[in-house]
Design a protein around this motif. Structure first.
Motif, PDB file in Angstrom:
ATOM      1  N   LEU A  62       0.729  -1.288   0.025  1.00  0.00           N
ATOM      2  CA  LEU A  62      -0.032  -0.009  -0.159  1.00  0.00           C
ATOM      3  C   LEU A  62       1.027   1.271  -0.157  1.00  0.00           C
ATOM      4  N   SER A  63       1.819   1.326   0.808  1.00  0.00           N
ATOM      5  CA  SER A  63       2.614   2.322   1.038  1.00  0.00           C
ATOM      6  C   SER A  63       3.491   2.689  -0.398  1.00  0.00           C
ATOM      7  N   ALA A 107       1.051   4.541  -2.632  1.00  0.00           N
ATOM      8  CA  ALA A 107       0.954   5.945  -2.169  1.00  0.00           C
ATOM      9  C   ALA A 107       2.051   6.639  -2.987  1.00  0.00           C
ATOM     10  N   VAL A 127       1.443   6.941  -6.490  1.00  0.00           N
ATOM     11  CA  VAL A 127       0.424   8.152  -6.604  1.00  0.00           C
ATOM     12  C   VAL A 127       1.194   9.644  -6.618  1.00  0.00           C
ATOM     13  N   LEU A 128       1.883   9.855  -5.598  1.00  0.00           N
ATOM     14  CA  LEU A 128       2.811  10.870  -5.121  1.00  0.00           C
ATOM     15  C   LEU A 128       3.399  11.200  -6.567  1.00  0.00           C
ATOM     16  N   ALA A 186       2.989  10.252  -9.776  1.00  0.00           N
ATOM     17  CA  ALA A 186       2.025  10.489 -10.621  1.00  0.00           C
ATOM     18  C   ALA A 186       1.779  11.975 -10.669  1.00  0.00           C
ATOM     19  N   ALA A 187       1.628  12.477  -9.291  1.00  0.00           N
ATOM     20  CA  ALA A 187       1.128  13.887  -9.223  1.00  0.00           C
ATOM     21  C   ALA A 187       1.892  14.916  -9.758  1.00  0.00           C
ATOM     22  N   GLY A 188       3.365  14.420  -9.914  1.00  0.00           N
ATOM     23  CA  GLY A 188       4.064  15.621 -10.229  1.00  0.00           C
ATOM     24  C   GLY A 188       4.762  15.220 -11.577  1.00  0.00           C
ATOM     25  N   LEU A 195       9.424  18.481  -6.168  1.00  0.00           N
ATOM     26  CA  LEU A 195       8.458  18.219  -4.981  1.00  0.00           C
ATOM     27  C   LEU A 195       8.115  17.140  -4.835  1.00  0.00           C
ATOM     28  N   PHE A 250       8.685  14.499  -1.578  1.00  0.00           N
ATOM     29  CA  PHE A 250       7.569  13.855  -0.649  1.00  0.00           C
ATOM     30  C   PHE A 250       8.112  12.210  -0.548  1.00  0.00           C
ATOM     31  N   PHE A 283       1.766  18.685   3.453  1.00  0.00           N
ATOM     32  CA  PHE A 283       2.719  17.505   3.658  1.00  0.00           C
ATOM     33  C   PHE A 283       3.415  17.601   5.111  1.00  0.00           C
ATOM     34  N   PHE A 335       1.432  15.907   7.687  1.00  0.00           N
ATOM     35  CA  PHE A 335       1.672  14.530   7.570  1.00  0.00           C
ATOM     36  C   PHE A 335       3.091  14.002   8.205  1.00  0.00           C
ATOM     37  N   THR A 352      -0.927   6.381   5.304  1.00  0.00           N
ATOM     38  CA  THR A 352      -0.863   6.043   4.025  1.00  0.00           C
ATOM     39  C   THR A 352      -1.759   6.658   3.005  1.00  0.00           C
ATOM     40  N   LEU A 394      -1.410  10.183   3.160  1.00  0.00           N
ATOM     41  CA  LEU A 394      -0.181  10.650   2.157  1.00  0.00           C
ATOM     42  C   LEU A 394      -0.867  10.558   0.712  1.00  0.00           C
ATOM     43  N   VAL A 395      -1.496   9.604   0.317  1.00  0.00           N
ATOM     44  CA  VAL A 395      -2.490   9.534  -0.719  1.00  0.00           C
ATOM     45  C   VAL A 395      -3.151  10.866  -1.147  1.00  0.00           C
ATOM     46  N   VAL A 422      -2.854  13.716   0.239  1.00  0.00           N
ATOM     47  CA  VAL A 422      -1.804  14.881   0.214  1.00  0.00           C
ATOM     48  C   VAL A 422      -1.241  14.952  -1.589  1.00  0.00           C
ATOM     49  N   GLY A 423      -0.851  13.717  -1.898  1.00  0.00           N
ATOM     50  CA  GLY A 423      -0.416  13.754  -3.295  1.00  0.00           C
ATOM     51  C   GLY A 423      -1.492  13.861  -4.484  1.00  0.00           C
ATOM     52  N   TYR A 474      -1.915  17.627  -4.380  1.00  0.00           N
ATOM     53  CA  TYR A 474      -0.714  18.167  -5.079  1.00  0.00           C
ATOM     54  C   TYR A 474      -0.936  18.028  -6.622  1.00  0.00           C
ATOM     55  N   GLY A 475      -1.446  17.079  -7.055  1.00  0.00           N
ATOM     56  CA  GLY A 475      -1.570  16.814  -8.405  1.00  0.00           C
ATOM     57  C   GLY A 475      -2.812  17.499  -9.083  1.00  0.00           C
ATOM     58  N   VAL A 521       1.030  22.315  -1.953  1.00  0.00           N
ATOM     59  CA  VAL A 521       0.525  21.707  -0.527  1.00  0.00           C
ATOM     60  C   VAL A 521       0.507  22.733   0.474  1.00  0.00           C
TER      61      VAL A 521
END
Lengths: 110, 507
Positions: free
Chosen positions: A34-35, A38, A41-42, A44-46, A67, A71, B127, B130, B168, B171-172, B174-175, B178-179, B184
Motif C-alpha cells: 500500500l505504501s 501511495a 500516486v505521489l 504521478a502527481a508531479g 517536490l 515527498f 505534507f 503528515f 498512507t 499521504l495519498v 496529500v499527493g 498536489y496533483g 500543498v
C-alpha cells in the motif's frame, strides 16, 4: 498514460488483500504494498508529463518537479522505519496470529 | 513570542529528547517536565502576540513565500499549544512521581511526541502536517509497546497498523491534492478552485484519514481497544495529544484548505451529513462505556464521545459553533487528563483498574474520590466545572442552526450526555461505593487480589496532586469562562476569515 494508474490499482488490490489476512507478517507485506502505491500516486502527481532531470542548465519549465520526489523520499523513510518496528512486533509477544485456522498447514513456529 | 521563535517550539523538545538519552534518568525526568512547561509558556506568548488578530509566520529556510514551508501561529495554535503542553507537563510530572519515567528512554520518547504535536499545530503545509503526525506517532508506537499490561504487545500491533494505514491514506490524499492544485501550502490551497470535484475528492481523502485518527464513528474501533492496554499515564498523554491534533487538523483543513465550504452554517446536505456522523459519535461513545468493566475502558469510550462533541462545533460551522467546539476541546483535554491520572493513581496502588477488584474507595481514598467525582461531573457537564459551559455552548450552537431539525440535534446532545452520566455513575458505584476491599472475594489465578493489600494501603498524596491540578484547571474554567470564551471566539474568527492567515503566509 494508463500505466501508472494500473500499477497503483494492482498494488492497492494486493495490499488490501494481504492486509485482511490473519498474521502480522502478511499484514506488514500488505502495508508495504500500500505504501508503494501511495508513493507511485505521489510521483504521478508531479511527473505525469515526464520532463528532464533538474540538473544541468534546463529552463524552469523543462525540468521535472522536484517536490513529489522529496515527498516520496520522506514517505519511504517513514514507512521503512515503521516496517522495521512492525517486524520486531511480529516477532515479539509469541504467536503471530490471533487465532489459527486448523488446517492451514502452517508451522506453529514459522 | 516573535516570528523567528516559532521553530523553537519544535526544536527545543526535540533537542531535549536527544540530550535526555545521554543524561541520567533523574535529570531527564526533570527535563521532561520543564520542557513542556517552557513550550506552554511559548503557547501563552503566542496567545498574547496574536491577541490583536496578528498572525505569526516563519518561512523556514527563508525561501520565497508560497514555496517555503511555513510555520504559522494564530490564536487557535497558541491556545492548543498552551493547553496540550500544560497537560503534557502534568502527565509527565506524574510519571516522574510514580517512577514510570525511569523506564528506558521514556522521557525522551514523550518529548519527541511533544515536538511532533507542536509541529503539527504550527505547520501551514499539508505534507508537513503528515510528517509531523508521523513524528508524533513514532515515539507513540514505542510508548504503547513499553508500558501497560502484556496485552500491549498485541494491541501495539493494532495501533501501529491502523495508524500506518491511515497515514498512507493521508499521504495519498496529500499527493492527489498536489496533483490537482499544484501545491500543498494550505494558504495557496485556500485560493485554489474549490468547486473542482477532483480537488474535493482529494481533500476528502485527507479529511477521511484525519477522521480515523480522530476516532470518529464508524472509524473509532481502534481507540477503545488500543488505549486501555497501555499504562494509565501514557493513555492520559495520548488522550490529550493524539486525537486532539487530528481534530485540530480537521478544523484547519476544512476552514483553510476547503475554504469552510462544506459546513458553513447554512443547512446543506453536507452539514446534515456531518452532524449525523458526529451525533452518532456522541451517542455511540456515550453509551459504549456501558459494556465495559474497567475504569480506563469505560473512559476510552467517553473519549470517543468527546470527539463527537468537539466536531459538532465544526459541523455546525457558525462562529458560535466553532468557538463552542474549541472550548469543549480545551475542557475535554483537561478533564480526561484528570480522570485518567486519577485512574493512574488507583492503578499504581491497587495494581488494577478492574471494577471487580476495586470497591469502596470512597471511604478509603476520600481525597481521590472527591477529585474523581468532580472530574466525572465535569465530563458529563454538571456545574461547577468547565463541562457545564462546554455543553451549554454546544447546545446553544445547535440552537443557532437555521432549520427546525435543530431540535433533534439538541435532543441528541442531551441523550448522549445521559449515556455519559450513566457510565460515570456505574464507575462511581462499582469503584467508589460498595463494601470495603477487604470484604471482596479473592480473584484467584495468582493475581494480586484486593485482600492482599495491607489494611493501611492508601494512594500517596503526591500521586493525587497531578489529577487535582488538571481538575482545578477545569474548575477555574467554570469560574472565569468569559476569558476562555473570548480566546476561543477569537480563534473561531481566525478560522472563519482566513484572509489574515493567508496574507501573512503568502506575504
Amino acid at each position: 498514460m494508463t500505466f501508472l494508474p494500473i500499477t497503483v490499482a494492482v498494488l492497492v488490490a494486493g495490499g488490501v488483500y494481504l492486509l485482511l489476512q490473519p498474521g502480522m507478517v502478511r499484514i506488514i507485506f500488505g502495508i508495504t504494498l500500500l505504501s508503494h502505491a501511495a508513493n507511485v500516486v505521489l510521483l504521478a502527481a508531479g511527473v505525469s508529463a515526464w520532463r528532464a532531470e533538474p540538473l544541468d542548465t534546463h529552463a524552469g519549465d523543462e525540468v521535472a518537479d522536484p517536490l513529489p520526489m522529496a515527498f516520496v523520499l520522506t514517505a519511504i523513510v517513514i514507512t521503512l522505519a515503521v516496517t522495521v518496528l512492525m517486524l520486531a512486533m511480529a516477532r515479539l509477544g509469541g504467536d503471530d496470529d490471533t487465532y489459527r485456522i486448523p488446517d492451514s498447514g502452517e508451522e506453529r513456529h514459522a | 513570542m516573535t516570528d523567528a521563535m516559532l521553530p523553537l517550539l519544535v526544536v527545543v523538545p526535540l533537542l531535549a529528547a536527544a540530550v535526555g538519552v545521554a543524561l541520567p534518568a533523574r535529570v531527564t525526568g526533570v527535563l521532561s517536565v520543564v520542557v513542556p512547561l517552557a513550550t506552554a509558556l511559548g503557547g501563552l506568548g503566542l496567545l498574547v502576540a496574536t491577541s490583536d488578530g496578528k498572525v505569526l509566520v516563519q518561512q523556514v529556510g527563508g525561501v520565497v513565500p508560497g514555496i517555503a514551508i511555513p510555520m504559522v501561529a494564530d490564536t487557535l495554535t497558541g491556545l492548543l499549544v498552551l493547553v496540550t503542553s500544560l497537560t503534557t507537563a502534568v502527565v509527565l510530572a506524574f510519571t516522574v512521581l510514580n517512577r514510570e519515567s525511569r523506564l528506558r528512554f521514556f522521557p525522551s520518547l514523550a518529548l519527541m511526541l511533544l515536538a511532533g504535536v507542536n509541529g503539527a499545530l504550527l505547520t501551514g503545509d499539508l505534507f508537513n502536517l503528515f510528517v509531523f503526525i508521523e513524528v508524533m506517532l513514532l515515539p507513540s508506537y514505542a510508548l504503547i509497546a513499553m508500558t501497560g499490561t502484556w496485552r500491549r504487545l498485541g494491541i501495539g500491533r493494532l495501533f501501529v497498523v491502523v495508524n500506518l494505514l491511515t497515514s498512507t491514506i493521508l499521504l495519498v490524499g496529500v499527493g492527489l491534492v498536489y496533483g490537482v492544485a499544484g501545491s500543498v501550502n494550505m494558504s495557496v490551497l485556500n485560493g485554489a478552485d474549490h468547486d473542482d470535484p477532483r480537488y474535493r475528492v482529494a481533500v476528502g481523502l485527507v479529511m477521511l484519514a484525519l477522521g480515523v485518527k480522530a476516532a470518529v464513528v464508524p472509524l473509532h474501533g481502534w481507540l477503545p481497544r488500543a488505549y486501555p492496554a497501555t499504562s494509565a499515564s501514557v493513555m492520559a498523554l495520548f488522550s490529550a495529544l493524539h486525537t486532539k491534533v487530528a481534530i485540530y487538523a480537521l478544523y484547519r483543513v476544512h476552514q483553510v484548505v476547503l475554504g469552510g465550504d462544506l459546513f458553513s452554517g447554512a443547512t446543506s446536505g453536507w452539514t446534515w451529513l456531518g452532524i449525523a456522523v458526529v451525533c452518532t459519535t456522541m451517542v455511540v461513545g456515550g453509551y459504549g462505556s456501558l459494556g465495559e468493566k474497567m475504569i480506563r475502558r469505560n473512559l476510552s469510550w467517553q473519549m470517543v464521545a468527546g470527539v463527537g462533541y468537539i466536531l459538532l462545533g465544526l459541523a455546525i460551522g457558525t462562529r458560535l459553533g466553532l468557538a463552542a467546539g474549541l472550548f469543549y476541546m480545551v475542557h475535554h483535554i483537561l478533564v480526561m487528563g484528570a480522570l485518567l491520572l486519577g485512574s493512574a493513581a488507583i492503578e499504581h496502588v491497587y495494581k488494577s483498574h478492574d471494577f471487580t477488584r476495586l470497591s469502596g474507595l470512597m471511604r478509603r481514598e476520600p481525597v481521590l474520590a472527591v477529585v474523581m467525582a468532580l472530574a466525572m461531573l465535569s465530563l458529563v457537564g454538571f456545574p461547577p466545572s468547565s463541562g457545564f459551559f462546554a455543553k451549554v455552548g454546544i447546545v446553544r450552537a445547535a440552537a443557532g442552526l437555521d432549520d427546525p431539525a435543530r431540535v433533534v440535534v439538541m435532543v441528541v446532545i442531551v441523550v448522549a450526555s445521559l449515556g455519559s452520566l450513566v457510565a460515570m455513575l456505574r464507575l462511581w458505584r462499582d469503584v467508589f461505593w460498595g463494601p470495603p476491599m477487604e470484604d471482596l472475594p479473592s480473584a484467584g489465578h495468582g493475581e494480586p487480589c484486593p485482600t492482599d493489600f495491607a489494611v493501611g494501603t492508601r494512594a500517596p498524596r503526591r500521586l493525587v496532586v497531578p489529577a487535582a491540578v488538571l481538575l482545578v484547571a477545569s474548575l477555574a474554567l467554570f469560574v472565569v469562562p468569559g476569558e476562555v470564551w473570548e480566546v476561543t471566539g477569537r480563534a473561531a474568527d481566525g478560522l472563519l476569515d482566513v484572509s489574515a492567515y493567508t496574507r501573512a503566509v503568502l506575504g
